[in-house]
Write a protein that holds these residues in place. Structure first.
Motif, PDB file in Angstrom:
ATOM      1  N   ARG A  53      55.763  53.700  15.387  1.00  0.00           N
ATOM      2  CA  ARG A  53      55.832  52.583  16.634  1.00  0.00           C
ATOM      3  C   ARG A  53      56.218  53.555  17.827  1.00  0.00           C
ATOM      4  O   ARG A  53      56.893  52.810  18.734  1.00  0.00           O
ATOM      5  CB  ARG A  53      56.914  51.475  16.272  1.00  0.00           C
ATOM      6  N   GLU A  54      56.034  54.702  17.726  1.00  0.00           N
ATOM      7  CA  GLU A  54      56.051  55.643  18.956  1.00  0.00           C
ATOM      8  C   GLU A  54      57.482  55.591  19.374  1.00  0.00           C
ATOM      9  O   GLU A  54      57.971  55.817  20.558  1.00  0.00           O
ATOM     10  CB  GLU A  54      55.077  55.217  19.933  1.00  0.00           C
ATOM     11  N   TYR A  55      58.662  55.427  18.446  1.00  0.00           N
ATOM     12  CA  TYR A  55      59.646  55.542  19.025  1.00  0.00           C
ATOM     13  C   TYR A  55      60.322  56.717  18.985  1.00  0.00           C
ATOM     14  O   TYR A  55      61.306  57.385  19.425  1.00  0.00           O
ATOM     15  CB  TYR A  55      60.841  54.527  18.146  1.00  0.00           C
ATOM     16  N   LEU A  67      58.363  57.811  23.717  1.00  0.00           N
ATOM     17  CA  LEU A  67      58.516  57.041  25.035  1.00  0.00           C
ATOM     18  C   LEU A  67      58.579  55.541  24.956  1.00  0.00           C
ATOM     19  O   LEU A  67      58.908  54.817  25.997  1.00  0.00           O
ATOM     20  CB  LEU A  67      56.936  57.383  25.889  1.00  0.00           C
ATOM     21  N   SER A  68      58.421  55.195  23.607  1.00  0.00           N
ATOM     22  CA  SER A  68      58.899  53.515  23.420  1.00  0.00           C
ATOM     23  C   SER A  68      60.040  53.139  23.986  1.00  0.00           C
ATOM     24  O   SER A  68      60.330  52.044  24.461  1.00  0.00           O
ATOM     25  CB  SER A  68      58.603  53.149  22.071  1.00  0.00           C
ATOM     26  N   PHE A  69      60.906  54.161  23.969  1.00  0.00           N
ATOM     27  CA  PHE A  69      62.241  53.933  24.707  1.00  0.00           C
ATOM     28  C   PHE A  69      62.448  53.881  25.867  1.00  0.00           C
ATOM     29  O   PHE A  69      63.406  53.061  26.407  1.00  0.00           O
ATOM     30  CB  PHE A  69      63.339  55.062  24.141  1.00  0.00           C
TER      31      PHE A  69
ATOM     32  N   GLU B 129      57.809  50.471  34.245  1.00  0.00           N
ATOM     33  CA  GLU B 129      57.966  51.691  33.603  1.00  0.00           C
ATOM     34  C   GLU B 129      58.031  51.568  32.138  1.00  0.00           C
ATOM     35  O   GLU B 129      58.744  50.818  31.607  1.00  0.00           O
ATOM     36  CB  GLU B 129      59.051  52.527  34.275  1.00  0.00           C
ATOM     37  N   GLY B 130      57.250  52.451  31.350  1.00  0.00           N
ATOM     38  CA  GLY B 130      57.079  52.133  29.703  1.00  0.00           C
ATOM     39  C   GLY B 130      56.310  51.381  29.305  1.00  0.00           C
ATOM     40  O   GLY B 130      55.836  51.469  28.266  1.00  0.00           O
ATOM     41  N   LYS B 131      55.510  50.709  30.393  1.00  0.00           N
ATOM     42  CA  LYS B 131      54.717  49.665  29.452  1.00  0.00           C
ATOM     43  C   LYS B 131      53.419  50.332  29.108  1.00  0.00           C
ATOM     44  O   LYS B 131      52.912  51.165  29.708  1.00  0.00           O
ATOM     45  CB  LYS B 131      54.087  48.862  30.690  1.00  0.00           C
ATOM     46  N   ARG B 132      52.884  50.008  27.930  1.00  0.00           N
ATOM     47  CA  ARG B 132      51.529  50.547  27.445  1.00  0.00           C
ATOM     48  C   ARG B 132      50.640  49.306  27.705  1.00  0.00           C
ATOM     49  O   ARG B 132      50.659  48.196  27.694  1.00  0.00           O
ATOM     50  CB  ARG B 132      51.998  50.602  25.672  1.00  0.00           C
TER      51      ARG B 132
END
Lengths: 253, 253
Positions: A53-55, A67-69, B129-132
DNA sequence: GAACCTCATTCGCTATCACAGAACAAGTTA
DNA sequence: TAACTTGTTCTGTGATAGCGAATGAGGTTC
């Protein structure tokens, strides 16, 4: 926060793993397994789940914070009322002074750096956005506490103590309260190498309409570069001005 | 990322809970329990565990994302090489144009907004920011893909599809590749209401020394306010200039 | 180039622990 | 007061997190 009655251990372990990766600036499976006292396979399972989940990001044999954080962190910050108004003023102050400027809020008796802007000559420090610091040994922390009821201050000191972190840290509670009194009078706080050797800071509180602090701004600069004249006169003026603008925008708009 | 062989379900559930709180802008126990298909008590245990470490804040009966995520999020961003150099340039561009300026990177075939700066007249969008976001329907995404090998582009389109999100989204793969070709020639990409109705964007890639994209910058503005002259001439110049400066600083320092 | 590291990764078994469910508490509405 | 909410506590039990041993993949050394 009271201790949870029924903590979910797996969640705690997962957070431990993530925080280790953070502190160590990236880590491998075996390295982590040693520190959380968990088998390598268990750690591995956690990491693949997080990576999915890209955490976390996997880079060769090293795992890093993903970058999910950022999405969650940026959201949490935007939700903090003082951020939006404070940000542009902090930027301006950093530009004007050329130094490192910080915006801090309090959460559960600790300080959290909500935002920081680097001026042209800003020092490189260990303070990054989101970092938690004890309140008693920083200028921002003291500015914050000076505009809280005495009982609240004592409660915070009770839970978090007054750990000395440099030779200059105040560790006596009487002395501390006396200093808060001074701060209330002149409306700004000083940190003379109380948290980091070689670093001095000037901080001013941002208070609500009942004169209770909701945040604090500070300028941090190296001792060797900032003479007393600038430190005790120019900087306090600048910081107070900034805090005042943020305060007005925050309370009356 | 391949599916984990041995996912830790509890971690997945915890992340689900956190993401629900994020999406819903705060939520209560029962509300969350329904959506994750978990008992209220289980959700409650998760939340107290998270709250204990300030990963969530409890505000009455509502739980919110906590500031502990900021530390991790900010760290992940700082680790991304393009951020430090890109940030100040993006700020400058936002100042100059008065519009919303974005810096995007690619992670696993999706775009992630790494930073954004709001000019004086910036539109308010759902991009934070951080949005996918999917790459095929944004100017930044297309600028990014135009400077990647064709096989890589196809692979990304295979995994993530070309879901139409407005009436203008490109859904034909031939047409898409043709547009990438155009973008390569003029060095910037255009989004005319392909992701959001009423919104147009100009984006330019930031490439490494092998002309492979590592990020992209864009300016987003409302259709009704930006005439063709400005949109097709002034803005591309400004965006290209910014991308160029970031590129130079990034590759040669 | 083979023997020897040091990592990450896979896998099956089992003791642990996350969770459902029911009961309680506290607050709101009728 | 009663009939609703909501969050919280408690306990037994079935699913599952994690151990440990084996395997695989890179690297280094002689």
């Amino acid at each position: 926060m009271a201790e949870p009655k029924h903590p979910v251990q797996t969640v705690d372990r997962m957070l431990d793993i993530v925080e280790i990766i953070h502190e160590q600036d990236g880590a491998g499976v075996s390295e982590i397994a040693e520190q959380v006292e968990l088998g390598k396979s268990a750690v591995h399972n956690h990491l693949t789940t997080l990576a999915n989940r890209e955490y976390v990001d996997k880079d060769g044999d090293q795992y890093h914070i993903g970058l999910s954080f950022l999405s969650l962190g940026a959201y949490a910050r935007n939700r903090t009322p003082i951020y939006e108004t404070g940000r542009s003023q902090v930027d301006t102050l950093a530009d004007r002074t050329g130094e490192l400027v910080n915006l801090l809020v309090e959460k559960n008796g600790m300080g959290v750096y909500l935002y920081q802007a680097k001026g042209e000559n800003a020092v490189e420090l260990d303070t990054h956005e989101g970092k938690r610091v004890p309140l008693h040994c920083t200028a921002v922390g003291k500015a914050m506490l000076a505009f809280r009821p005495t009982e609240e201050v004592d409660e915070i000191l009770d839970t978090h103590g007054m750990e000395p972190v440099t030779a200059h840290t105040i560790t006596d509670r009487e002395e501390f309260h006396a200093q808060l009194e001074e701060i209330r009078e002149r409306r700004y706080a000083i940190d003379n190498e109380e948290r980091l050797n070689g670093l001095r800071c000037i901080a001013a509180p941002i208070t609500d309409d009942q004169d209770r602090s909701v945040a604090a701004v500070s300028v941090s600069c190296p001792v060797h570069r900032v003479g007393d004249a600038r430190f005790y006169e120019d900087l306090p003026d600048a910081v107070l001005g900034t805090a005042n603008v943020i305060e007005l925008e925050h309370n009356y708009s």
